[in-house]
Design a protein around this motif. Sequence first.
Motif, short mmCIF file in Angstrom:
data_model
loop_
_atom_site.label_atom_id
_atom_site.label_comp_id
_atom_site.label_asym_id
_atom_site.label_seq_id
_atom_site.Cartn_x
_atom_site.Cartn_y
_atom_site.Cartn_z
N PHE A 69 0.84 -1.20 0.00
CA PHE A 69 0.00 0.00 0.00
C PHE A 69 0.87 1.25 0.00
N ALA A 70 2.02 1.17 0.71
CA ALA A 70 2.93 2.32 0.79
C ALA A 70 3.39 2.72 -0.61
N THR A 71 3.75 1.73 -1.42
CA THR A 71 4.24 2.02 -2.78
C THR A 71 3.12 2.65 -3.61
N TRP A 72 1.95 2.05 -3.51
CA TRP A 72 0.80 2.53 -4.29
C TRP A 72 0.44 3.96 -3.89
N ALA A 73 0.41 4.20 -2.58
CA ALA A 73 0.04 5.54 -2.08
C ALA A 73 1.12 6.56 -2.47
N VAL A 137 14.84 11.74 -3.91
CA VAL A 137 13.88 11.84 -2.81
C VAL A 137 13.33 10.46 -2.45
N LEU A 138 12.92 9.71 -3.47
CA LEU A 138 12.28 8.41 -3.17
C LEU A 138 13.27 7.42 -2.56
N PHE A 139 14.50 7.41 -3.06
CA PHE A 139 15.47 6.42 -2.57
C PHE A 139 16.11 6.87 -1.27
N HIS A 140 16.70 8.05 -1.28
CA HIS A 140 17.50 8.46 -0.11
C HIS A 140 16.67 9.04 1.02
N GLN A 141 15.54 9.65 0.69
CA GLN A 141 14.75 10.23 1.78
C GLN A 141 13.60 9.33 2.20
N GLN A 142 12.97 8.66 1.24
CA GLN A 142 11.82 7.83 1.59
C GLN A 142 12.16 6.36 1.74
N GLY A 143 13.36 5.99 1.32
CA GLY A 143 13.80 4.61 1.51
C GLY A 143 13.12 3.58 0.62
N PHE A 144 12.60 4.01 -0.53
CA PHE A 144 12.02 3.02 -1.44
C PHE A 144 13.13 2.30 -2.19
N TYR A 146 14.68 0.07 -5.56
CA TYR A 146 14.61 0.27 -7.00
C TYR A 146 13.34 -0.34 -7.57
N GLY A 147 12.99 -1.54 -7.08
CA GLY A 147 11.78 -2.20 -7.56
C GLY A 147 10.54 -1.36 -7.28
N GLU A 148 10.49 -0.79 -6.09
CA GLU A 148 9.34 0.04 -5.72
C GLU A 148 9.31 1.33 -6.55
N MET A 149 10.50 1.89 -6.78
CA MET A 149 10.56 3.11 -7.59
C MET A 149 10.10 2.83 -9.02
N ALA A 150 10.42 1.64 -9.51
CA ALA A 150 9.99 1.28 -10.87
C ALA A 150 8.47 1.30 -10.97
N ILE A 151 7.80 0.87 -9.89
CA ILE A 151 6.33 0.89 -9.87
C ILE A 151 5.84 2.34 -9.76
N ILE A 152 6.44 3.08 -8.85
CA ILE A 152 5.99 4.45 -8.61
C ILE A 152 6.16 5.32 -9.85
N LEU A 153 7.31 5.16 -10.53
CA LEU A 153 7.63 6.04 -11.65
C LEU A 153 7.28 5.44 -13.01
N ASN A 154 6.82 4.19 -13.01
CA ASN A 154 6.50 3.52 -14.28
C ASN A 154 7.69 3.49 -15.23
N GLN A 155 8.87 3.24 -14.67
CA GLN A 155 10.06 3.22 -15.51
C GLN A 155 10.93 2.04 -15.12
#
Lengths: 186, 186
Positions: A69-73, A137-144, A146-155
Amino acid sequence: MEPSDSGLIQKCLAGNQDAFAEILSRYKRLIYSVIYNLMGDSQEVNDLFQEVFIRIYKSLHTYNSEYSFATWAAKIATNVCLDRQRQKKFHQVSMEEMVEISDNRENPEDLYLAKEQKHKIRMAVDGLPEKYRVPVVLFHQQGFSYGEMAIILNQPVSIIKNRLYRARLMLRDTLAANREKEAVSR
Amino acid sequence: MNCKECHQQLMDYFDHNRESKGLQLLHSHLDSCQGCRELFDELTVILGTLEATSMVEPESGLEKKVMKRIQSLPVLVKQGDDGLSKMFMGSLSVIFTLILLISTPILNHISFLDMLIHGRSFIYRLSGIVLDCQIIYHFVSGLFSTFLFSLLQQIQSVYTIALFMTVFLGVKAVYGKLAVVKNGSI
Ligand SMILES: [Zn+2]
């Protein structure tokens, strides 16, 4: 036992609005931080916070429990912030708007230096072009991850990885250039 | 390890991939190379600062504001409005398809000739009573038969189109519902 996220979502979808209050209290810090770190404008952060949670509420039926849910939100929050920034084209952060949570165990001078350091780094992050800034921001500040960032950013992960690498070097170069400028002006 | 390899190792290090063998090689290069050591130190400060100041607490009262706005929104219905309307459309299309399947042979059975004969005798009587005039009878019944014929044709084509449409809607509704479940993105 605490109800699971998907249990709460099912309750919301069955018309129980109180269940959403629980979701809100679980994810408010994450979402507020994502918005704060992406936007850097305190008044707008509060507006966007409300907008993001209303968007989340309205799209609960599209949530797929395969993802966390965290990734989706966070994906919704990121999209809302980037849309807002693209509308505004540019944004500025002023000293007054920088509200930091301070730790008063430190002595005032250290605190000041640490604050100034934080502020400089934050300004450097804010100055990065969007495609480099968001992974930082997503990696260093929010701790997501790479896999989660791929979902968040669609890349794809490879692109995000590359951008994060470049972003780190850009941050370092910006801060080094700022230091040199300060040294010259003194 | 050369500087290029060292940069790669550095990035892995800041990705939090810190396996001990790579780490040893990295440190032995950093000991002997000032440029890479400076990069390592600066990135440690920058990224460390970012990671330490990541979570921000939302202002108090913001949660209540969100819930107030949520409560003014319509209560969510299970599957969401979209799912409900799709379910409704789906069952509606099944009913229509059945009606059409049953009624088409019946319609074909009542031949156009029957209707024409009944219509003619009806008009004959009507015109006999009202006007008692052969010319008007022929004129009116001629008009009537052409009209009835085209009407029947239209009814048939409308029925055929409706049949296809309801089948299409039914299929779409079923697949659409699956897509809602599958699709986790917004
Ligand atoms: Zn080197």
